[in-house]
Design an enzyme around this catalytic site. Structure first.
Site, PDB file in Angstrom:
ATOM      1  CG  ASP A  19      22.244  -8.847  33.375  1.00 37.93           C
ATOM      2  OD1 ASP A  19      22.279  -7.911  34.187  1.00 37.93           O
ATOM      3  OD2 ASP A  19      22.396 -10.042  33.696  1.00 37.93           O
ATOM      4  CD  GLU A  21      23.839 -12.943  36.082  1.00 43.25           C
ATOM      5  OE1 GLU A  21      24.403 -12.857  37.206  1.00 43.25           O
ATOM      6  OE2 GLU A  21      22.777 -12.348  35.816  1.00 43.25           O
ATOM      7  CG  HIS A 159      20.302 -12.905  40.428  1.00 43.28           C
ATOM      8  ND1 HIS A 159      20.619 -11.546  40.382  1.00 43.28           N
ATOM      9  CD2 HIS A 159      19.548 -13.073  41.547  1.00 43.28           C
ATOM     10  CE1 HIS A 159      20.090 -10.953  41.431  1.00 43.28           C
ATOM     11  NE2 HIS A 159      19.434 -11.841  42.146  1.00 43.28           N
ATOM     12  CG  ASP A 164      18.577 -10.447  35.512  1.00 44.53           C
ATOM     13  OD1 ASP A 164      17.499 -10.980  35.806  1.00 44.53           O
ATOM     14  OD2 ASP A 164      19.545 -10.421  36.295  1.00 44.53           O
TER      15      ASP A 164
END
Length: 207
Positions: A19, A21, A159, A164
């Site tokens: 994942d 960000e 987040h 995540d």
């Protein structure tokens, strides 16, 4: 043997769940990654993790700070994207990949690795697409709502990349269990993710 075919034959519970960000939605518009989190699974067991902030070289918006909890002060102390992605390329070497809404994460993975002249040999499967086929009755196929729908344990953090990816890994293993096909290969789950929803029961019955 072709390495891509070899990876396709790997069990569906042996891969890297990742994942990102990011500073925004599109690397084509200049957005960059600011955090990567990943969980490496082997036969359904977590054998390694990767988690690192990365400095994109510019300040992120207040919206992104609030949305992710990642501040400009935190990023100022982080290593560069190039340094982190060089390490991450080694982490995913020879592995297939899973992400929730994988088209987003794949765009950023491809872009960040392109910056350093690197790549990967594995294939992506989108856990969101698999969930839509296995749980058409779910009220939503967003990660947090699927975690609640499947009553999976979590620490309430969303987040942030590692949190995540950990939740996506839990969801992934739950979905594999729900297929009742313990020997499912990566190639088979990849095909499932692209199978028309109405034909999913028939496809699973042939495995």
């Amino acid at each position: 043997m072709n390495p891509d075919k070899t990876l396709a034959m790997v069990p569906a519970d042996t891969l890297v769940v990742l994942d990102f960000e990011t500073t925004g939605l599109s690397p084509n518009m200049g957005d960059r990654a600011i955090e990567i989190g990943a969980v490496k699974l082997e036969r359904g067991q977590v054998i390694d993790r990767f988690s690192q902030l990365m400095n994109p070289g510019f300040r992120v918006s207040r919206f992104i700070e609030d949305y992710t909890g990642i501040s400009n002060a935190m990023l100022a102390e982080a290593p560069s994207c190039a340094e982190v992605m060089s390490q991450f390329a080694q982490f995913i070497d020879g592995c297939n990949l899973v992400a929730h809404n994988a088209s987003f994460d794949k765009r950023f993975l491809d872009a960040e690795l392109d910056y350093i002249g690197s790549g990967y040999s594995g294939e992506f499967v989108c856990s969101l697409l698999v969930a839509r086929r296995l749980y058409p009755e779910a009220p939503s196929h967003k990660l947090g709502e699927l975690v609640a729908y499947k009553n999976l344990t979590h620490d309430g953090v969303f987040h942030r990349a590692l949190a995540d990816s950990e939740m996506t890994a839990q969801l992934w293993l739950a979905m594999l269990a729900d297929t009742q096909k313990p020997q499912l290969s990566f190639a088979q789950i990849h095909k499932l993710s692209k199978t028309p929803k109405a034909k999913v029961p028939l496809y699973l019955s042939t495995l």
